[in-house]
Each structure stands twice: as C-alpha cells, then as structure tokens.
Design an enzyme around this catalytic site. Structure first.
Site, PDB file in Angstrom:
ATOM      1  N   ILE A   1      35.795  58.301  41.036  1.00  0.00           N
ATOM      2  CA  ILE A   1      35.220  59.648  41.057  1.00  0.00           C
ATOM      3  C   ILE A   1      34.854  59.942  42.516  1.00  0.00           C
ATOM      4  CG2 ILE A   1      33.393  61.151  40.143  1.00  0.00           C
ATOM      5  CD1 ILE A   1      34.963  59.929  37.862  1.00  0.00           C
TER       6      ILE A   1
ATOM      7  N   ASN B   1      22.453  55.104  34.791  1.00  0.00           N
ATOM      8  CA  ASN B   1      23.665  55.337  35.568  1.00  0.00           C
ATOM      9  C   ASN B   1      23.586  54.825  37.009  1.00  0.00           C
ATOM     10  OD1 ASN B   1      26.018  57.185  36.550  1.00  0.00           O
ATOM     11  ND2 ASN B   1      24.214  57.957  37.651  1.00  0.00           N
TER      12      ASN B   1
ATOM     13  N   TYR C   1      30.321  43.140  41.191  1.00  0.00           N
ATOM     14  CA  TYR C   1      30.461  44.447  40.532  1.00  0.00           C
ATOM     15  C   TYR C   1      31.234  44.295  39.215  1.00  0.00           C
ATOM     16  CZ  TYR C   1      31.256  49.538  40.207  1.00  0.00           C
ATOM     17  OH  TYR C   1      31.283  50.853  39.805  1.00  0.00           O
TER      18      TYR C   1
ATOM     19  N   ASP D   1      15.438  57.763  40.854  1.00  0.00           N
ATOM     20  CA  ASP D   1      16.345  57.269  41.902  1.00  0.00           C
ATOM     21  C   ASP D   1      15.494  56.682  43.035  1.00  0.00           C
ATOM     22  OD1 ASP D   1      19.570  58.396  42.470  1.00  0.00           O
ATOM     23  OD2 ASP D   1      18.522  57.301  44.068  1.00  0.00           O
TER      24      ASP D   1
END
Ligand SMILES: NC(=O)c1ccc[n+]([C@@H]2O[C@H](COP(=O)([O-])OP(=O)(O)OC[C@H]3O[C@@H](n4cnc5c(N)ncnc54)[C@H](O)[C@@H]3O)[C@@H](O)[C@H]2O)c1
Length: 195
Positions: free
Chosen positions: A189, A90, A156, A37
């Site tokens: 989410i 992810n 996106y 990350d």
C-alpha cells in the site's frame, strides 16, 4: 445507512496511512474514534480534521509495544465514551532487511514486540470491555507476509504470521461470546506522500 452509527472504535496507528484512512472512514460511517499512535502531531492533526468535518474523535498517545500503555488507552476510551465496540489494531513497523544470522537480537525483538506482542496486549485489554456490551469486532492488521516470506525480513514475517494465528485464537476463545475477530493481509500500500 451508516454501518458504525454510535459505535466506539479504537484505531492504533491512526496517525498515518492505513490507520488514518480507516479512522476517517469509521467516522464517516458514524463511529466515534480513538486515534492511538506514538506520532503525536500527526495524530492530533487527524483528530482535528475529523472534528472540523463534524465528526467525533480523540487522540491518545500510545506506544503499542507497552502493555501498560494499551491498558491506559482502553481506560481512556471507556472514561470518554463509556464502551468499546470496535478495535482496529493496526500499528506496525517494517523491518530492516538483514539475514537471520546477522540480525541484531534487540532489533529483531523490537520488531516482533511492536507488530505482534501489541496485538496480544490489545486483545487482552479490549475483549473484557467488549464483553460487557455483548461483544464487538476486532480487526488486526497482518500482511501478505502472514502467508509468505521475504528474504531478510524474518521478524516482520514471524510477527505477521503470528498475528494470523493469534487472531484465530481470539475467534476460537471468544467468538461464541460475540467477539468477531479478523485479520487483514494487505499487499503493498503506497503511503499518502507517494501518491
Ligand atoms: N503499507 C504497506 O504496504 C503494508 C502492507 C502490509 C501490511 N501493512 C501493515 O499495515 C499497518 C499500517 O501500516 P501503514 O502502511 O499504514 O504505515 P504507516 O507508517 O503509514 O502507519 C503506521 C503507523 O503506526 C504507528 N506506529 C509505529 N510504531 C508504533 C508504536 N510502537 N506504537 C504506536 N504506534 C506506532 C506509526 O507512527 C504510524 O502512524 C502496519 O501494521 C503494517 O505492517 C502495511
């Protein structure tokens, strides 16, 4: 039974949210996890928590929008654990809501680079290592925006549609050699601090 016993997994975007939850679940299921990350403090905290709970993990600072950083991530994984079985690609960012004609070129390109180009960089460097072991599993995070469009979110939407198609390309090109490729398409989410 642990589903990932002795497996080595990379989780990008593992410092937060879906990636953090996945990294912890992978460890519960027996995997050693490489948390990748740009968010260093949060990523190191995730790794400390995993280790304090008896699991095995390392943090590798990685900007997924840079091919050379993904190459280094995979090298660090092999150096530490000797193989790569699983990749949860992810990491991603939401886009600002701006109509197409007004969208600044740089911001549009940045969003696609982080969300989509990264998925190619990951596959490009991960698959050769997985093939050395007879195969592996790649899970790419798309979104419900891989199926529909939302007003003002064109980079996106384009990136997530791209992930769906690119993931099929991985399956077509490497499925027969033991690479299982899937994309997930979450709905909304809530981030942890919203719960
Ligand atoms: N939360 C939702 O509602 C939702 C819905 C559909 C899809 N998704 C997707 O799920 C994935 C994870 O999102 P989340 O909801 O857990 O959000 P999050 O913000 O909690 O996690 C995203 C992580 O990606 C990292 N990241 C961002 N840019 C990066 C870069 N250039 N290099 C490395 N790491 C980077 C962030 O630091 C963060 O830790 C994203 O791909 C997102 O598009 C989320």
């Amino acid at each position: 039974m642990q589903l990932l016993k002795d497996k080595i997994a990379i989780v990008t975007g593992g410092s937060s949210g879906i990636g953090e939850a996945a990294a912890k679940l992978y460890v519960q299921e027996g995997a050693c996890v490489v948390v990748a990350d740009i968010a260093v403090e949060k990523g190191e905290a995730v790794v400390h928590e995993i280790i304090n709970n008896g699991g095995e993990a390392i943090f590798v600072k990685t900007d997924v929008s840079k091919a050379e950083e993904i190459e280094r991530l995979v090298k660090e994984t092999i150096k530490k654990y000797g193989k790569l079985d699983v990749a949860f690609n992810n990491a991603g960012m939401a886009s600002k809501t701006i109509p197409i004609v007004e969208y600044p070129i740089e911001a549009w390109e940045k969003c696609v680079r982080i969300n989509l180009f990264s998925i190619f960089y990951c596959a490009h460097y991960q698959i050769p290592e997985m093939l050395k072991n007879g195969g592996g599993a790649i899970v790419n995070t798309a979104s419900m925006m891989a199926r529909i469009a939302a007003f003002g979110n064109s980079p996106y939407v384009a990136a997530k549609h791209g992930i769906a198609g690119f993931t099929k390309s991985i399956a077509v090109e490497y499925g027969k050699q033991g690479i299982r490729a899937n994309a997930i398409a979450p709905g909304v989410i809530a981030p942890p601090n919203a719960l």
